[in-house]
Design a protein around this motif. Structure first.
Motif, PDB file in Angstrom:
ATOM      1  N   LYS A 177      -1.384   4.936   6.579  1.00  0.00           N
ATOM      2  CA  LYS A 177      -0.886   4.204   7.655  1.00  0.00           C
ATOM      3  C   LYS A 177      -1.695   2.916   7.753  1.00  0.00           C
ATOM      4  O   LYS A 177      -2.831   2.886   7.301  1.00  0.00           O
ATOM      5  CB  LYS A 177      -0.744   4.897   8.971  1.00  0.00           C
ATOM      6  CG  LYS A 177      -2.055   5.252   9.649  1.00  0.00           C
ATOM      7  CD  LYS A 177      -1.944   5.760  10.874  1.00  0.00           C
ATOM      8  CE  LYS A 177      -3.450   6.308  11.649  1.00  0.00           C
ATOM      9  NZ  LYS A 177      -3.413   6.916  12.606  1.00  0.00           N
ATOM     10  N   PHE A 178      -1.187   1.864   8.406  1.00  0.00           N
ATOM     11  CA  PHE A 178      -1.940   0.460   8.707  1.00  0.00           C
ATOM     12  C   PHE A 178      -2.845   0.843   9.845  1.00  0.00           C
ATOM     13  O   PHE A 178      -2.624   1.750  10.866  1.00  0.00           O
ATOM     14  CB  PHE A 178      -1.087  -0.427   9.222  1.00  0.00           C
ATOM     15  CG  PHE A 178      -0.472  -0.970   7.890  1.00  0.00           C
ATOM     16  CD1 PHE A 178      -1.054  -2.103   7.258  1.00  0.00           C
ATOM     17  CD2 PHE A 178       0.948  -0.827   7.549  1.00  0.00           C
ATOM     18  CE1 PHE A 178      -0.543  -2.833   6.038  1.00  0.00           C
ATOM     19  CE2 PHE A 178       1.682  -1.214   6.249  1.00  0.00           C
ATOM     20  CZ  PHE A 178       0.908  -2.324   5.970  1.00  0.00           C
TER      21      PHE A 178
ATOM     22  N   THR B 234      -7.639  -2.499   5.856  1.00  0.00           N
ATOM     23  CA  THR B 234      -6.126  -2.742   6.444  1.00  0.00           C
ATOM     24  C   THR B 234      -5.409  -1.410   6.357  1.00  0.00           C
ATOM     25  O   THR B 234      -4.800  -1.054   7.399  1.00  0.00           O
ATOM     26  CB  THR B 234      -5.212  -3.830   5.887  1.00  0.00           C
ATOM     27  OG1 THR B 234      -6.107  -5.206   5.678  1.00  0.00           O
ATOM     28  CG2 THR B 234      -3.882  -4.096   6.077  1.00  0.00           C
ATOM     29  N   TRP B 235      -5.483  -0.695   5.329  1.00  0.00           N
ATOM     30  CA  TRP B 235      -4.558   0.317   5.030  1.00  0.00           C
ATOM     31  C   TRP B 235      -5.503   1.705   5.053  1.00  0.00           C
ATOM     32  O   TRP B 235      -6.661   1.617   4.516  1.00  0.00           O
ATOM     33  CB  TRP B 235      -3.959   0.106   3.990  1.00  0.00           C
ATOM     34  CG  TRP B 235      -3.251   1.552   3.491  1.00  0.00           C
ATOM     35  CD1 TRP B 235      -3.572   2.427   2.485  1.00  0.00           C
ATOM     36  CD2 TRP B 235      -1.785   1.755   3.869  1.00  0.00           C
ATOM     37  NE1 TRP B 235      -2.405   3.161   2.465  1.00  0.00           N
ATOM     38  CE2 TRP B 235      -1.529   2.748   3.218  1.00  0.00           C
ATOM     39  CE3 TRP B 235      -1.072   1.168   5.169  1.00  0.00           C
ATOM     40  CZ2 TRP B 235      -0.185   3.665   3.713  1.00  0.00           C
ATOM     41  CZ3 TRP B 235       0.258   1.660   5.242  1.00  0.00           C
ATOM     42  CH2 TRP B 235       0.586   2.895   4.486  1.00  0.00           C
TER      43      TRP B 235
ATOM     44  N   TYR C 150       0.940  -1.221  -0.103  1.00  0.00           N
ATOM     45  CA  TYR C 150      -0.169   0.122   0.084  1.00  0.00           C
ATOM     46  C   TYR C 150       0.748   1.128  -0.014  1.00  0.00           C
ATOM     47  O   TYR C 150       2.075   1.186   0.491  1.00  0.00           O
ATOM     48  CB  TYR C 150      -1.054  -0.028   1.111  1.00  0.00           C
ATOM     49  CG  TYR C 150      -1.709  -1.223   1.541  1.00  0.00           C
ATOM     50  CD1 TYR C 150      -2.970  -1.381   0.742  1.00  0.00           C
ATOM     51  CD2 TYR C 150      -1.142  -2.146   2.422  1.00  0.00           C
ATOM     52  CE1 TYR C 150      -3.668  -2.439   0.947  1.00  0.00           C
ATOM     53  CE2 TYR C 150      -2.017  -3.298   2.596  1.00  0.00           C
ATOM     54  CZ  TYR C 150      -3.167  -3.512   1.934  1.00  0.00           C
ATOM     55  OH  TYR C 150      -3.876  -4.674   1.826  1.00  0.00           O
TER      56      TYR C 150
ATOM     57  N   THR D  25       1.081  -6.774  13.063  1.00  0.00           N
ATOM     58  CA  THR D  25       0.698  -5.801  12.087  1.00  0.00           C
ATOM     59  C   THR D  25       1.975  -5.939  10.778  1.00  0.00           C
ATOM     60  O   THR D  25       3.218  -6.251  11.354  1.00  0.00           O
ATOM     61  CB  THR D  25       0.623  -4.458  12.342  1.00  0.00           C
ATOM     62  OG1 THR D  25       1.986  -3.933  12.808  1.00  0.00           O
ATOM     63  CG2 THR D  25      -0.777  -4.161  13.366  1.00  0.00           C
ATOM     64  N   GLU D  26       1.547  -5.622   9.749  1.00  0.00           N
ATOM     65  CA  GLU D  26       2.561  -5.823   8.720  1.00  0.00           C
ATOM     66  C   GLU D  26       3.660  -4.618   8.778  1.00  0.00           C
ATOM     67  O   GLU D  26       4.702  -4.839   8.125  1.00  0.00           O
ATOM     68  CB  GLU D  26       1.775  -5.514   7.173  1.00  0.00           C
ATOM     69  CG  GLU D  26       2.708  -5.742   5.946  1.00  0.00           C
ATOM     70  CD  GLU D  26       1.683  -5.872   4.762  1.00  0.00           C
ATOM     71  OE1 GLU D  26       2.375  -5.584   3.786  1.00  0.00           O
ATOM     72  OE2 GLU D  26       0.564  -6.027   4.878  1.00  0.00           O
ATOM     73  N   THR D  27       3.476  -3.589   9.343  1.00  0.00           N
ATOM     74  CA  THR D  27       4.625  -2.614   9.730  1.00  0.00           C
ATOM     75  C   THR D  27       5.719  -3.488  10.482  1.00  0.00           C
ATOM     76  O   THR D  27       6.924  -2.853  10.298  1.00  0.00           O
ATOM     77  CB  THR D  27       4.006  -1.517  10.481  1.00  0.00           C
ATOM     78  OG1 THR D  27       3.518  -1.840  11.608  1.00  0.00           O
ATOM     79  CG2 THR D  27       3.063  -0.776   9.306  1.00  0.00           C
TER      80      THR D  27
END
Length: 146
Positions: free
Chosen positions: A129-130, A122-123, A88, A139-141
């Motif tokens: 930001k997530f 999600t985004w 994203y 989280t993906e971050t």
């Protein structure tokens, strides 16, 4: 005679202001504050947002559905679209999977303004930001490679 002119002047002023208010309401209703206008705003937001600008596939954008919300002049538009890579936002400099990725964005438009835009639940496209998940979830971050 003078009273007659004063009354006439006040009456004409009232008509002018009433007409102006009516025209402004008509412009809002017949202009950007329509369902079609909200769809156009949502599409424009998506096409100019960092995620789509980075690698969005132009002919992939489709309206899934439009929901009229309870707040005046408010719609939620769901659009589907595809990107050439995973992820994203602006992903310049990141390691990316080269896979066509399908997405769904929910865009809330109120009085001609984008109030929120969430991709894949999600985004947050508006704030780049997530979304925060429940405590204890990863989280993906946390997996971003610097």
């Amino acid at each position: 005679m003078r009273i007659r002119y004063t009354v006439l002047s006040v009456f004409l002023t009232m008509i002018a202001f009433s007409s102006l208010g009516f025209l402004m309401a008509q412009t809002a209703h017949n202009g950007k504050y329509t369902e079609d206008g909200a769809i156009d705003i949502a599409k424009g937001f998506l096409l100019n947002g960092p995620t789509f600008r980075f690698d969005g596939i132009p002919n992939s954008v489709k309206v899934i559905n439009v929901t009229t919300l309870r707040s005046p002049w408010t719609w939620e538009i769901r659009l589907s679209f595809s990107c050439a890579h995973s992820g994203y936002g602006n992903r310049t400099g990141q390691i990316l999977l080269q896979v066509i990725t399908s997405h769904v964005i929910r865009v809330r438009v109120q009085e001609g303004k984008v109030m929120s835009a969430i991709i894949d639940e999600t985004w947050d496209e508006l704030n780049q930001k997530f979304l925060e998940g429940p405590k204890g979830t990863v989280t993906e971050t946390e997996f971003t490679i610097p």
